[in-house]
Design a protein around this motif. Sequence first.
Motif, PDB file in Angstrom:
ATOM      1  N   THR A   1       0.845  -1.214   0.000  1.00 33.94           N
ATOM      2  CA  THR A   1       0.000   0.000   0.000  1.00 33.94           C
ATOM      3  C   THR A   1       0.874   1.255   0.000  1.00 33.94           C
ATOM      4  O   THR A   1       0.640   2.199  -0.787  1.00 33.94           O
ATOM      5  CB  THR A   1      -0.919  -0.020   1.223  1.00 33.94           C
ATOM      6  OG1 THR A   1      -1.771  -1.163   1.158  1.00 33.94           O
ATOM      7  CG2 THR A   1      -1.772   1.241   1.272  1.00 33.94           C
TER       8      THR A   1
ATOM      9  N   THR B   1       1.241   3.788  -3.286  1.00 28.70           N
ATOM     10  CA  THR B   1       0.849   5.189  -3.092  1.00 28.70           C
ATOM     11  C   THR B   1       2.045   6.115  -3.310  1.00 28.70           C
ATOM     12  O   THR B   1       1.934   7.158  -3.990  1.00 28.70           O
ATOM     13  CB  THR B   1       0.296   5.371  -1.674  1.00 28.70           C
ATOM     14  OG1 THR B   1      -0.775   4.441  -1.458  1.00 28.70           O
ATOM     15  CG2 THR B   1      -0.237   6.783  -1.481  1.00 28.70           C
TER      16      THR B   1
ATOM     17  N   PRO C   1      -2.553  10.842  -9.177  1.00 35.39           N
ATOM     18  CA  PRO C   1      -2.338  10.216  -7.854  1.00 35.39           C
ATOM     19  C   PRO C   1      -3.481   9.313  -7.400  1.00 35.39           C
ATOM     20  O   PRO C   1      -3.288   8.438  -6.556  1.00 35.39           O
ATOM     21  CB  PRO C   1      -2.178  11.421  -6.927  1.00 35.39           C
ATOM     22  CG  PRO C   1      -1.692  12.523  -7.802  1.00 35.39           C
ATOM     23  CD  PRO C   1      -2.366  12.317  -9.115  1.00 35.39           C
TER      24      PRO C   1
ATOM     25  N   GLY D   1      -3.216   5.372  -7.302  1.00 31.74           N
ATOM     26  CA  GLY D   1      -2.655   4.631  -6.178  1.00 31.74           C
ATOM     27  C   GLY D   1      -3.727   4.022  -5.295  1.00 31.74           C
ATOM     28  O   GLY D   1      -3.788   2.790  -5.110  1.00 31.74           O
ATOM     29  N   PRO D   2      -4.650   4.816  -4.695  1.00 35.54           N
ATOM     30  CA  PRO D   2      -5.739   4.239  -3.897  1.00 35.54           C
ATOM     31  C   PRO D   2      -6.640   3.308  -4.696  1.00 35.54           C
ATOM     32  O   PRO D   2      -7.170   2.327  -4.171  1.00 35.54           O
ATOM     33  CB  PRO D   2      -6.510   5.471  -3.416  1.00 35.54           C
ATOM     34  CG  PRO D   2      -5.536   6.584  -3.488  1.00 35.54           C
ATOM     35  CD  PRO D   2      -4.633   6.289  -4.642  1.00 35.54           C
TER      36      PRO D   2
ATOM     37  N   SER E   1      -4.770   4.331   1.808  1.00 28.23           N
ATOM     38  CA  SER E   1      -4.035   4.946   0.699  1.00 28.23           C
ATOM     39  C   SER E   1      -4.617   6.313   0.353  1.00 28.23           C
ATOM     40  O   SER E   1      -3.864   7.284   0.089  1.00 28.23           O
ATOM     41  CB  SER E   1      -4.078   4.024  -0.520  1.00 28.23           C
ATOM     42  OG  SER E   1      -3.395   4.593  -1.608  1.00 28.23           O
TER      43      SER E   1
ATOM     44  N   ILE F   1      -2.848  10.129   0.446  1.00 27.33           N
ATOM     45  CA  ILE F   1      -2.874  11.104  -0.651  1.00 27.33           C
ATOM     46  C   ILE F   1      -3.427  12.443  -0.155  1.00 27.33           C
ATOM     47  O   ILE F   1      -2.867  13.533  -0.444  1.00 27.33           O
ATOM     48  CB  ILE F   1      -3.709  10.571  -1.823  1.00 27.33           C
ATOM     49  CG1 ILE F   1      -3.064   9.321  -2.432  1.00 27.33           C
ATOM     50  CG2 ILE F   1      -3.912  11.646  -2.889  1.00 27.33           C
ATOM     51  CD1 ILE F   1      -1.775   9.568  -3.135  1.00 27.33           C
TER      52      ILE F   1
ATOM     53  N   SER G   1     -11.752   5.549  -4.548  1.00 25.93           N
ATOM     54  CA  SER G   1     -10.942   4.570  -3.824  1.00 25.93           C
ATOM     55  C   SER G   1     -11.816   3.596  -3.043  1.00 25.93           C
ATOM     56  O   SER G   1     -11.629   2.373  -3.092  1.00 25.93           O
ATOM     57  CB  SER G   1      -9.978   5.295  -2.878  1.00 25.93           C
ATOM     58  OG  SER G   1      -9.176   6.222  -3.588  1.00 25.93           O
TER      59      SER G   1
END
Length: 454
Positions: A23, A27, A52, A55-56, A71, A75, A106
Amino acid sequence: MDEAEQITGEKVRVPIALKWLETLLITAFFLAFSVWHRPDDPFYLTGNFPWPVLGPLLVGLRYGFFMALISALIIIAALGFHLRFEITSGTRDFPYVWTTGVLGISLLAGEFRDYWGRQQQKLEASNDYRGSRLEEFTRNYYLLKVSHDRLEQQLAGSSSSLREALRRLYAQIGEAGQAGLNQETASLMLQLLGRYGQLQIAGIYAVNNGVPEPEPLATVGRFRKVDLKDPLLLHALAERKLVSVQTEFRQRMGDLDTDLLAAIPLIDSEDRFIGLCVIEAMPFFSFEARSLRLLAILAGHMADIAHEHSEIQAGGSPEWRYFRRHLARAGRDAEFFNLPAAMVGLPLADSRNGQLIADHIQKVRRGLDVIAEHRAGNQRYIVVLMPLTDELGLAGYLQRLDDGLREQLGLHASDLVTPQTLQVRNRAQADEWVQAFLFDNQGEHNQGKNSHGQ
């Protein structure tokens, strides 16, 4: 299957440390990419796609709702740290819409993953249950197959029931129409004995005055002439019953200098020793007490059939001579082999109802049953001999007879007779019962007539 279960288990049960590590790395990777790609606006607050958020999104698809939330919070925290001076100075407001979108995407991805993860767990649990049942079924199947093979071997010498064997015996040998023991009847006997005992090498000798003839009447396999002084053969002649190298012969005689496995005497119901079947070879799994007992029973019936045309009883009709011969055999089988047999006697009036009952008894007659009828004045007596019938079978026969008379013939209870029954133990008991049934009932009937006339 074990390897697949291990792989599935590794996918479901990922170590917690690895979850957190992946994770953070995922991230951090997308944050670093954003900073590298757009240093002045790494969170893409002004137009274009917010990279970005991937990532999540990936963390949520990989590990579910909770890790996606972690995550996304990382952010958002990084965004807040990036905008701390602008928010403090009042030149920029915190982007709540952007933050809500990141959280929504997310968490939605995480919930999607959790939902299908639960579905997968249900399917895996169901699959594990079916797998265990399949394994249990497979184990039981092979146990049943092994048991069936062993049972098949045990019953190879008597693959059919004794009742079927006797039906076949009377059908094949009885229809030959030959009296006495000769080459034709001996050949048929040996074929049947070979069928139910899997005999490989055997022969049948005629016996006169307790001495076997020098030449066999019939043989099977590569049969060699038997030494008439063979100890097992002499033991069978002396004992007048089946002997083998694994029964009382082994117990009573220390010298086993014999080429034979077993010797089966052919003794009819009148205790006449007419022949001897000697066995040199048979399959090992057939050479056991059950198969030998079946062969001994068949041999006794064969001896009776061989003398079917002889004078078995002095006087009497052929029907009663035939009945008494089978009665003698049933009594002998009950005494020596503990085989069940039953008799039913029905006194009937010589009337239309009596004739209907007699015809119905003949109609429901089973394959081995023997029926004889005796008339005395206006009274008739029917006796039914039922070999291989125990008390339960006798009760079932009487119930079927009673139901048939009521349903098919429409006779009322007052028209039905009360049958007299006997479970045969030996021949003497059976003969006494037949005599008592015929003559005692006849005496009572005549006494009743005389009293009525007076």
